[in-house]
Design an enzyme around this catalytic site. Sequence first.
Site, short mmCIF file in Angstrom:
data_model
loop_
_atom_site.label_atom_id
_atom_site.label_comp_id
_atom_site.label_asym_id
_atom_site.label_seq_id
_atom_site.Cartn_x
_atom_site.Cartn_y
_atom_site.Cartn_z
N GLU A 1 -8.52 2.35 13.99
CA GLU A 1 -8.58 1.54 12.78
C GLU A 1 -7.58 0.38 12.82
O GLU A 1 -7.31 -0.25 11.79
CB GLU A 1 -8.31 2.40 11.54
N ASP B 1 -3.65 -2.41 10.11
CA ASP B 1 -3.98 -0.98 10.17
C ASP B 1 -4.58 -0.59 8.82
O ASP B 1 -3.97 -0.82 7.77
CB ASP B 1 -2.72 -0.16 10.45
N ILE B 2 -5.82 -0.06 8.85
CA ILE B 2 -6.47 0.34 7.60
C ILE B 2 -5.74 1.56 7.03
O ILE B 2 -5.58 2.58 7.72
CB ILE B 2 -7.96 0.66 7.84
#
Length: 440
Positions: free
Chosen positions: A348, A304-305
């Site tokens: 994301e 997960d960014i």
Amino acid sequence: MVFSLRKKLYISFMIIIVLFIVTATFSFLLSRKTVHLMNDILLSEKRLEVVQRLNLFARTANDNGAHYLLAPLYIEDDFKSRFDTSVDYVNEGIAELSDLTPRPEDQRLILHFKDKWTAYVRDSEEILSLKKEGHVTQAQEDYTKDSFDPIAFSLHSFYISEQTQINSYKQRIEDSSRTIRVVNVASASFAILLSIFIAVILSNYLLRRIRLLKTSAQTVAKGDLQVPDLRFSGADELTELANAFNAMTYSLRTMLDSNHVLKQLSSRDGLTGIANRRCYDETLEREWNRLAIASKPLSLILFDIDYFKPFNDWYGHQAGDKCLQQVANLLQEHASEPHQLASRYGGEEFAILLSDQSIEQAMQIAESIQQALVKLSIPHSQSEVSDYVTVSVGISTVTATDKVPSSNLMHQADQALYLAKRNGRNQVAVYRPSDKSFSE
């Protein structure tokens, strides 16, 4: 000129039929000739029979004439009557023989005999008249001097001519019969050889093409559509079938290519080009079932960014899309081995599936990706943990079994990712059942 296979067969059979017709016609003509010759033989035999009767009656007339000259007065009339009767029989025989003789050369022999016989009868009548007038001695002397040999020789000549003609007819009949046998045997042999030749040529022609069709069809049946086109010369039915087969394989290849493109489109993320959520779900189920057979492990890494929404709001959507693409490429580079799948899970979030790989191997890959991301140094001024883009990572490894659903793997990896975020982001968390952090 190009013929179809059916026409080639028709032409071959027509050649054989014409050959038999010609042979039958030739044999028929020779047979008719033989029949005519046999009729000529019968006619000649009838003429020989008449000649034999003529010879008998002529000799009888000659004998009765001699007896008349030597007979006493009281019985001489009887011999004269017999002489006249024999002469009449000979004249009737000459007329019959003339009717039975169509050939001019034989007619000349008959005419010659008739002239000889007429002269003989005339001379004999004159001699017999001498006795009637009382000149017995002179009559006997003249009759003795007069010879019957010319009559006999003339009949013998005709007889020899007819016998020679009969022998000639018989020889011609034998020659015709021999010719018929030779022609029939030769025709039958030629027809058999021609049939064998046609059968061999057509069978080789057909079998060679059928084998090519069979081989190509079997190749296509195995799923390999990259078969070379069948190039058959001519315009027969097999050529049409080959052309139809070529068109079919071309259509199948086109359809397969289209399906492949559609499958790629349906299984790939439009922005990043890596596998999408649908492909991830299908791969997870397939690999889970495959590994469950031998109870092998399946690892999942979730990414997960960190603070991506602020990044997107600050730098704009184009920069956000580029950031997603760079992260996706990084994951793809580190998960390019067989039975490894990098995918965009949503927004994301990204995921990497690792079939038959331990949790330690998964941790190595995750750490390598984090290090590579640091080297990219994508600016992120809105991040609370770094000046550059970072990711939070959750890892889970589960031994696949048909008693446990595959969703457990995702659930555990998601818990690990949640733990990484809760502990400050930009770190890797591994799901361990014994860790109390996952029981809170």
